[in-house]
Write an enzyme that holds these catalytic residues in place. Sequence first.
Site, PDB file in Angstrom:
ATOM      1  N   MET A  55       0.400  -1.425  -0.137  1.00 43.37           N
ATOM      2  CA  MET A  55       0.115  -0.124  -0.434  1.00 43.37           C
ATOM      3  C   MET A  55       1.135   1.085  -0.193  1.00 43.37           C
ATOM      4  O   MET A  55       1.907   1.576   1.268  1.00 43.37           O
ATOM      5  CB  MET A  55      -0.784   0.210   1.214  1.00 43.37           C
ATOM      6  CG  MET A  55      -2.029  -1.363   1.102  1.00 43.37           C
ATOM      7  SD  MET A  55      -3.078  -0.912   2.783  1.00 43.37           S
ATOM      8  CE  MET A  55      -1.951  -1.501   3.944  1.00 43.37           C
ATOM      9  N   ALA A  56       0.894   1.364  -1.285  1.00 42.26           N
ATOM     10  CA  ALA A  56       1.534   3.019  -1.665  1.00 42.26           C
ATOM     11  C   ALA A  56       1.213   4.140   0.027  1.00 42.26           C
ATOM     12  O   ALA A  56       0.004   4.729   0.486  1.00 42.26           O
ATOM     13  CB  ALA A  56       1.618   3.698  -2.680  1.00 42.26           C
ATOM     14  N   GLN A  79       8.502  -4.083  -4.913  1.00 44.39           N
ATOM     15  CA  GLN A  79       7.242  -4.060  -6.455  1.00 44.39           C
ATOM     16  C   GLN A  79       7.370  -2.814  -7.170  1.00 44.39           C
ATOM     17  O   GLN A  79       7.910  -1.895  -6.730  1.00 44.39           O
ATOM     18  CB  GLN A  79       5.592  -3.826  -5.427  1.00 44.39           C
ATOM     19  CG  GLN A  79       4.342  -3.922  -7.590  1.00 44.39           C
ATOM     20  CD  GLN A  79       3.215  -3.499  -6.335  1.00 44.39           C
ATOM     21  OE1 GLN A  79       3.256  -2.582  -6.237  1.00 44.39           O
ATOM     22  NE2 GLN A  79       2.110  -4.314  -6.601  1.00 44.39           N
ATOM     23  N   CYS A 135      -2.761  -1.689 -10.175  1.00 45.70           N
ATOM     24  CA  CYS A 135      -2.899  -0.290  -9.343  1.00 45.70           C
ATOM     25  C   CYS A 135      -4.050   1.157 -10.065  1.00 45.70           C
ATOM     26  O   CYS A 135      -3.644   0.767 -11.604  1.00 45.70           O
ATOM     27  CB  CYS A 135      -1.756   0.523  -9.058  1.00 45.70           C
ATOM     28  SG  CYS A 135      -2.411   2.034  -8.313  1.00 45.70           S
ATOM     29  N   LYS A 158       1.255  -9.170  -9.590  1.00 46.72           N
ATOM     30  CA  LYS A 158      -0.316  -8.619  -8.821  1.00 46.72           C
ATOM     31  C   LYS A 158      -1.229  -8.108  -9.324  1.00 46.72           C
ATOM     32  O   LYS A 158      -0.892  -7.051 -10.124  1.00 46.72           O
ATOM     33  CB  LYS A 158       0.177  -7.817  -7.579  1.00 46.72           C
ATOM     34  CG  LYS A 158      -1.288  -7.250  -6.190  1.00 46.72           C
ATOM     35  CD  LYS A 158      -0.750  -7.066  -5.324  1.00 46.72           C
ATOM     36  CE  LYS A 158      -2.354  -6.004  -4.389  1.00 46.72           C
ATOM     37  NZ  LYS A 158      -3.169  -5.034  -4.807  1.00 46.72           N
ATOM     38  N   ASN A 160      -7.190 -11.993  -2.261  1.00 44.82           N
ATOM     39  CA  ASN A 160      -7.354 -10.471  -1.962  1.00 44.82           C
ATOM     40  C   ASN A 160      -8.280 -10.139  -2.091  1.00 44.82           C
ATOM     41  O   ASN A 160      -8.697  -9.697  -3.104  1.00 44.82           O
ATOM     42  CB  ASN A 160      -5.857  -9.372  -2.599  1.00 44.82           C
ATOM     43  CG  ASN A 160      -5.604  -8.039  -1.870  1.00 44.82           C
ATOM     44  OD1 ASN A 160      -5.764  -7.180  -3.239  1.00 44.82           O
ATOM     45  ND2 ASN A 160      -5.226  -7.794  -1.232  1.00 44.82           N
ATOM     46  N   GLY A 161      -8.809  -9.054  -1.332  1.00 42.94           N
ATOM     47  CA  GLY A 161      -9.694  -8.200  -1.248  1.00 42.94           C
ATOM     48  C   GLY A 161     -10.912  -8.201  -0.008  1.00 42.94           C
ATOM     49  O   GLY A 161     -11.002  -9.438   0.114  1.00 42.94           O
ATOM     50  N   ASP A 162     -10.839  -7.468   1.030  1.00 41.16           N
ATOM     51  CA  ASP A 162     -12.069  -7.485   1.902  1.00 41.16           C
ATOM     52  C   ASP A 162     -11.580  -8.168   2.951  1.00 41.16           C
ATOM     53  O   ASP A 162     -12.493  -8.596   3.528  1.00 41.16           O
ATOM     54  CB  ASP A 162     -13.373  -7.396   1.248  1.00 41.16           C
ATOM     55  CG  ASP A 162     -13.494  -5.770   0.349  1.00 41.16           C
ATOM     56  OD1 ASP A 162     -12.972  -5.251   0.181  1.00 41.16           O
ATOM     57  OD2 ASP A 162     -14.973  -6.132  -0.716  1.00 41.16           O
ATOM     58  N   ARG A 222      -6.267  -2.954   4.170  1.00 44.54           N
ATOM     59  CA  ARG A 222      -6.736  -1.860   4.864  1.00 44.54           C
ATOM     60  C   ARG A 222      -7.187  -2.735   6.006  1.00 44.54           C
ATOM     61  O   ARG A 222      -7.437  -1.757   6.983  1.00 44.54           O
ATOM     62  CB  ARG A 222      -8.201  -1.209   3.850  1.00 44.54           C
ATOM     63  CG  ARG A 222      -7.627  -0.360   2.869  1.00 44.54           C
ATOM     64  CD  ARG A 222      -8.879  -0.586   1.584  1.00 44.54           C
ATOM     65  NE  ARG A 222      -9.175  -1.603   1.320  1.00 44.54           N
ATOM     66  CZ  ARG A 222     -10.425  -1.518   0.895  1.00 44.54           C
ATOM     67  NH1 ARG A 222     -10.985  -1.103  -0.010  1.00 44.54           N
ATOM     68  NH2 ARG A 222     -10.448  -2.820   0.095  1.00 44.54           N
TER      69      ARG A 222
END
Length: 345
Positions: free
Chosen positions: A17-18, A70, A100, A142, A203-205, A228
């Site tokens: 995560m940037a 990355q 992204c 990714k 990945n995700g949620d 997150r």
Amino acid sequence: MRIGHIQLANRLFAAPMAGVTDRPFRQLCKRLGAGYAVSEMVTSRKDLWSSLKTSRRADHAGEAAPISVQIAGTDAAMMAEAAAYNIERGAQIIDINMGCPAKKVCSKWAGSALMRDETLALEIADAVVAACAPHDVPVTLKMRTGWSASERNAVRLAVGAENAGIAMVTVHGRTREQGYKGTAEYDTVAAVKAAVRIPVVANGDIDTPAKAGEVLASTGADAIMIGRAAQGRPWIFREIAHYLDTGDELPPPEVDEAKGWLLAHLDDHYRLYGEATGVRSARKHIGWTVQALPGGAEFRARMNLIETCAQQVAAVGDWFDELADRGERMPTARRAPPTSDPMLQ
Ligand SMILES: Cc1cc2nc3c(=O)[nH]c(=O)nc-3n(C[C@H](O)[C@H](O)[C@H](O)COP(=O)(O)O)c2cc1C
């Protein structure tokens, strides 16, 4: 769980995560149970490598192995050079960003825009794999599920990537068009897993131990990646690890433990960024930690005005001590997951 020849401690990954997963945060996640953490994206533009931002991102001093960097870009030769540059600086795994959705990245055909140009995407994969092979450095990819609901090509791209020598693919269960809206779906992740032999990461949620278990079971994925939900709650990794091992949920951490982790994180953070930048960039981590907790919103507003490390540390320490007076363990209230990426314009 292995990436190429590299054995990982477990199948729980911290997402790149940037502006978030810098070295101090990656170290914290690893300390609290993540078996693997991918660095924030580093540009393939050579002219930016000497910038303070990029050189900080390429600084891996003291980081627990394996070090994964990355890279993002649109030109195969430049991406190969970026891979070699990061390997010289300690990268043991190179990850190509094809997920992204940020406009400033996509308008230059990087990030998820590459999913729309499979020929270029695979040309990049070929070039980066060729640059990494002499160093025995595995290359991973990714991606999202596709550009849009009508252009969901993750399976085709993953098969092409495997043929190009990519060692692992991570799939965020949203299309580029979705940004961070709606919910992640895992059927496409399962379809990717069924189509390739290399490890696949879902990945995700994923924001609770139970959800982690469900996603692993429903997709057959080899690992899960969490972004997150780890912001302000990096102990989610040990909670998930415990649940996957035992089927039981851990109680929330003690307030004193959480205080110790955050203060150690701040110390590491200031060492990397220095006082002026460090105090400011630490605010988001502190804010995420306290936001949904009793008195957290008021504390956050007050803390955002503090300009020195010593005062920030003292304020955080006092706030946790007051929280400890209300109960031994961290309250379970959670903030809603952020639905925007600061890079999304
Ligand atoms: C603030 C922020 C920055 C991100 N930066 C990157 C990045 O540099 N590279 C990348 O591949 N994904 C990036 N992502 C996407 C995450 O790695 C992840 O795929 C996404 O947040 C979904 O996972 P989650 O629901 O667990 O957060 C970013 C996400 C956020 C919220």
